[in-house]
Design a protein around this motif. Structure first.
Motif, PDB file in Angstrom:
ATOM      1  N   ASN A   1       1.618   0.254  -2.972  1.00 52.78           N
ATOM      2  CA  ASN A   1       1.551  -0.889  -3.863  1.00 52.78           C
ATOM      3  C   ASN A   1       1.086  -0.576  -5.279  1.00 52.78           C
ATOM      4  OD1 ASN A   1       2.335  -2.634  -1.751  1.00 52.78           O
ATOM      5  ND2 ASN A   1       0.217  -2.814  -1.035  1.00 52.78           N
ATOM      6  N   MET A   2       0.631   0.654  -5.564  1.00 50.64           N
ATOM      7  CA  MET A   2       0.050   0.933  -6.873  1.00 50.64           C
ATOM      8  C   MET A   2       1.092   1.134  -7.979  1.00 50.64           C
ATOM      9  SD  MET A   2      -1.376   4.844  -6.789  1.00 50.64           S
ATOM     10  CE  MET A   2      -2.698   4.362  -5.704  1.00 50.64           C
ATOM     11  N   VAL A   3       2.344   1.432  -7.623  1.00 49.01           N
ATOM     12  CA  VAL A   3       3.383   1.617  -8.634  1.00 49.01           C
ATOM     13  C   VAL A   3       4.605   0.780  -8.283  1.00 49.01           C
ATOM     14  CG1 VAL A   3       2.687   3.920  -9.393  1.00 49.01           C
ATOM     15  CG2 VAL A   3       4.187   3.681  -7.413  1.00 49.01           C
ATOM     16  N   ASN A   4       5.410   0.534  -9.301  1.00 50.48           N
ATOM     17  CA  ASN A   4       6.600  -0.300  -9.146  1.00 50.48           C
ATOM     18  C   ASN A   4       7.836   0.503  -9.539  1.00 50.48           C
ATOM     19  OD1 ASN A   4       8.561  -2.296  -9.124  1.00 50.48           O
ATOM     20  ND2 ASN A   4       7.893  -3.207 -11.059  1.00 50.48           N
ATOM     21  N   PHE A   5       8.651   0.866  -8.537  1.00 57.31           N
ATOM     22  CA  PHE A   5       9.874   1.614  -8.784  1.00 57.31           C
ATOM     23  C   PHE A   5      11.110   0.719  -8.655  1.00 57.31           C
ATOM     24  CE2 PHE A   5       7.329   5.473  -7.816  1.00 57.31           C
ATOM     25  CZ  PHE A   5       7.738   6.263  -8.880  1.00 57.31           C
ATOM     26  N   SER A   6      10.938  -0.597  -8.824  1.00 59.93           N
ATOM     27  CA  SER A   6      12.070  -1.503  -8.660  1.00 59.93           C
ATOM     28  C   SER A   6      13.086  -1.297  -9.785  1.00 59.93           C
ATOM     29  CB  SER A   6      11.588  -2.953  -8.659  1.00 59.93           C
ATOM     30  OG  SER A   6      10.970  -3.282  -9.891  1.00 59.93           O
ATOM     31  N   GLY A   7      14.333  -1.604  -9.471  1.00 54.55           N
ATOM     32  CA  GLY A   7      15.402  -1.430 -10.457  1.00 54.55           C
ATOM     33  C   GLY A   7      16.504  -0.556  -9.891  1.00 54.55           C
ATOM     34  N   ASN A   8      16.912   0.416 -10.647  1.00 54.28           N
ATOM     35  CA  ASN A   8      17.946   1.356 -10.227  1.00 54.28           C
ATOM     36  C   ASN A   8      17.367   2.320  -9.204  1.00 54.28           C
ATOM     37  OD1 ASN A   8      19.593   3.808 -10.200  1.00 54.28           O
ATOM     38  ND2 ASN A   8      20.726   2.884 -11.901  1.00 54.28           N
TER      39      ASN A   8
ATOM     40  N   ALA B   1       6.740   6.365 -12.602  1.00 55.90           N
ATOM     41  CA  ALA B   1       6.960   4.915 -12.626  1.00 55.90           C
ATOM     42  C   ALA B   1       6.969   4.385 -14.057  1.00 55.90           C
ATOM     43  CB  ALA B   1       5.876   4.210 -11.812  1.00 55.90           C
ATOM     44  N   ILE B   2       6.092   4.932 -14.915  1.00 55.82           N
ATOM     45  CA  ILE B   2       6.059   4.510 -16.318  1.00 55.82           C
ATOM     46  C   ILE B   2       7.339   4.944 -17.033  1.00 55.82           C
ATOM     47  CG2 ILE B   2       4.895   4.872 -18.541  1.00 55.82           C
ATOM     48  CD1 ILE B   2       2.254   5.039 -17.005  1.00 55.82           C
ATOM     49  N   ALA B   3       7.815   6.163 -16.699  1.00 51.95           N
ATOM     50  CA  ALA B   3       9.057   6.636 -17.305  1.00 51.95           C
ATOM     51  C   ALA B   3      10.216   5.713 -16.972  1.00 51.95           C
ATOM     52  CB  ALA B   3       9.365   8.054 -16.815  1.00 51.95           C
ATOM     53  N   MET B   4      10.171   5.089 -15.816  1.00 46.60           N
ATOM     54  CA  MET B   4      11.266   4.221 -15.382  1.00 46.60           C
ATOM     55  C   MET B   4      11.102   2.778 -15.862  1.00 46.60           C
ATOM     56  SD  MET B   4      12.630   3.497 -11.530  1.00 46.60           S
ATOM     57  CE  MET B   4      13.943   2.298 -11.271  1.00 46.60           C
ATOM     58  N   ASN B   5       9.895   2.229 -15.691  1.00 48.45           N
ATOM     59  CA  ASN B   5       9.698   0.797 -15.962  1.00 48.45           C
ATOM     60  C   ASN B   5       8.635   0.508 -17.011  1.00 48.45           C
ATOM     61  OD1 ASN B   5      11.629  -0.204 -14.116  1.00 48.45           O
ATOM     62  ND2 ASN B   5      10.211   0.104 -12.410  1.00 48.45           N
TER      63      ASN B   5
ATOM     64  N   ALA C   1      13.441   5.715   1.717  1.00 47.68           N
ATOM     65  CA  ALA C   1      13.963   4.366   1.482  1.00 47.68           C
ATOM     66  C   ALA C   1      14.837   4.331   0.233  1.00 47.68           C
ATOM     67  CB  ALA C   1      12.804   3.379   1.343  1.00 47.68           C
ATOM     68  N   LEU C   2      14.379   4.987  -0.842  1.00 48.03           N
ATOM     69  CA  LEU C   2      15.159   5.020  -2.082  1.00 48.03           C
ATOM     70  C   LEU C   2      16.488   5.739  -1.886  1.00 48.03           C
ATOM     71  CD1 LEU C   2      12.289   5.796  -4.628  1.00 48.03           C
ATOM     72  CD2 LEU C   2      13.521   3.637  -4.386  1.00 48.03           C
ATOM     73  N   ALA C   3      16.474   6.788  -1.070  1.00 49.07           N
ATOM     74  CA  ALA C   3      17.717   7.521  -0.798  1.00 49.07           C
ATOM     75  C   ALA C   3      18.733   6.644  -0.080  1.00 49.07           C
ATOM     76  CB  ALA C   3      17.413   8.761   0.037  1.00 49.07           C
ATOM     77  N   PHE C   4      18.245   5.651   0.663  1.00 48.16           N
ATOM     78  CA  PHE C   4      19.128   4.710   1.355  1.00 48.16           C
ATOM     79  C   PHE C   4      19.480   3.509   0.477  1.00 48.16           C
ATOM     80  CE2 PHE C   4      17.348   6.438   5.497  1.00 48.16           C
ATOM     81  CZ  PHE C   4      18.536   7.071   5.843  1.00 48.16           C
ATOM     82  N   GLY C   5      19.024   3.538  -0.802  1.00 50.40           N
ATOM     83  CA  GLY C   5      19.348   2.449  -1.710  1.00 50.40           C
ATOM     84  C   GLY C   5      18.418   1.269  -1.611  1.00 50.40           C
TER      85      GLY C   5
END
Length: 348
Positions: free
Chosen positions: A83-90, A133-137, A220-224
């Motif tokens: 829960n400490m980072v947010n990788f939502s999006g692409n 996570a910062i690099a992404m969002n 999980a990310l690898a499965f989209g």
């Protein structure tokens, strides 16, 4: 998400990145075993209650047991990591950022291992995934309320470790004031051996969940998917990470033991017991409350507290200073490396 071993192997054929993720998770876990796990047995080796080889063997076994056992009891630390980072999006970019974070953590761990510095793999991993996570969002990639548990854990481990080490030493001195030294030493050897096993168990419990949670997120990310949606770790992943952390301890533990157990402060047997008891309490409280702490921070702070209880000059403060400097720069260094690698990987 079906994560049985057969399903994972089947999916790896069509998603080769799964094997890369697994290799990185194993790599970062092995480095943790080499750089962080030995701190759990440092005081027992320092006081010659355990020989280095025997201590490393016990640490490897109880790291394995601790990771498996605590995961069935509590996954509080894993929840914090999720829960400490947010990788939502692409999800593809998120996967690249997460892989960059693990590479940053591995690189930093190898550097510190060569220098004999008991670096925190927990904090290098946390810093790496935060940078990714910062690099992404941007700053929205950090969930501040959860991330603050890292700061609370760091302060708690250093302050509690030092104070409990000081208090435990004074308490043991009071209780055994009229007991012959030879009898005291025999009692302390028995209890310190028990504490060494308990510390290794708790280290496996703490660090194992951190690395497994990142591995589960990567799968999980690898499965989209943006999140695994669970902290029910598959048994095969628990066993794999347990073996990796134990292997790292066996292969690379001696270098870190020398820095913490032999160079920083010289301990008597009762002092080693005091340090071990203090570290056990600190790690247990952190594990139950979900604070991701570093075994190296807890153990080193306790050892310094024990040494300071007699005389501040008994602590080799130059060694201690080098360790603190390494801890302080871990966050910005790993965070920056994770950020830059994530930007690079996401652009591929």
């Amino acid at each position: 998400m079906d994560l049985t071993l057969l399903t994972f192997v089947d999916q790896a054929g069509s998603h080769p990145v799964l094997l890369v993720i697994l290799a990185l998770v194993v790599g970062v876990t092995v480095i943790s075993g080499a750089t962080d796990a030995p701190n759990a047995i440092a005081s027992a080796v320092s006081t010659r209650c355990l020989k280095p080889g025997v201590a490393l063997g016990l640490a490897a076994v109880f790291n394995f047991v601790g990771l498996l056992g605590m995961t069935y009891i509590s996954t509080a630390v894993a929840h914090t990591m999720f829960n400490m980072v947010n990788f939502s999006g692409n999800t593809h970019q998120a996967l690249m950022a997460l892989m960059a974070a693990m590479i940053a953590s591995i690189g930093w761990g190898i550097f510190c291992w060569f220098r004999g510095i008991p670096a925190s793999k927990s904090h290098s991993l946390i810093a790496g995934i935060t940078g990714g996570a910062i690099a992404m969002n941007g700053l929205a990639g950090v969930v501040l309320s959860e991330w603050m548990l890292v700061i609370y854990g760091m302060v708690f481990s250093l302050v509690a470790g030092f104070i409990l080490g000081w208090l435990a030493t004074r308490l043991i001195e009071f209780l055994f004031d009229t007991v012959e030294l030879s009898t005291t030493n025999k009692i302390c050897i028995v209890f310190q051996d028990i504490c060494a096993c308990a510390l290794s168990f708790l280290h496996g419990a703490q660090d194992g969940q951190k690395f497994m949670s990142i591995g589960l997120l990567g799968i999980a990310l690898a499965f989209g998917m943006e999140s695994s949606g669970e902290t029910n770790f598959p048994l095969w992943l628990m066993i794999l990470c347990s073996l990796a952390i134990s292997l790292g301890t066996l292969v690379g533990g001696k270098r870190i033991i020398k820095s913490v157990a032999m160079d920083m402060v010289k301990l008597e047997k009762y002092q080693g017991l005091a340090a071990s008891i203090s570290t056990v309490i600190t790690l247990f409280v952190a594990s139950i409350t979900g604070m991701p702490v570093s075994t190296s921070h807890c153990s080193t702070a306790a050892i310094m507290g024990v040494g300071a209880s007699k005389n501040l000059k008994r602590v080799n403060w130059s060694i201690a200073k080098n360790m603190v400097v390494a801890w302080v720069i871990t966050f910005p260094c790993c965070g920056l490396i994770g950020f830059l690698l994530a930007k690079l990987f996401m652009g591929l």
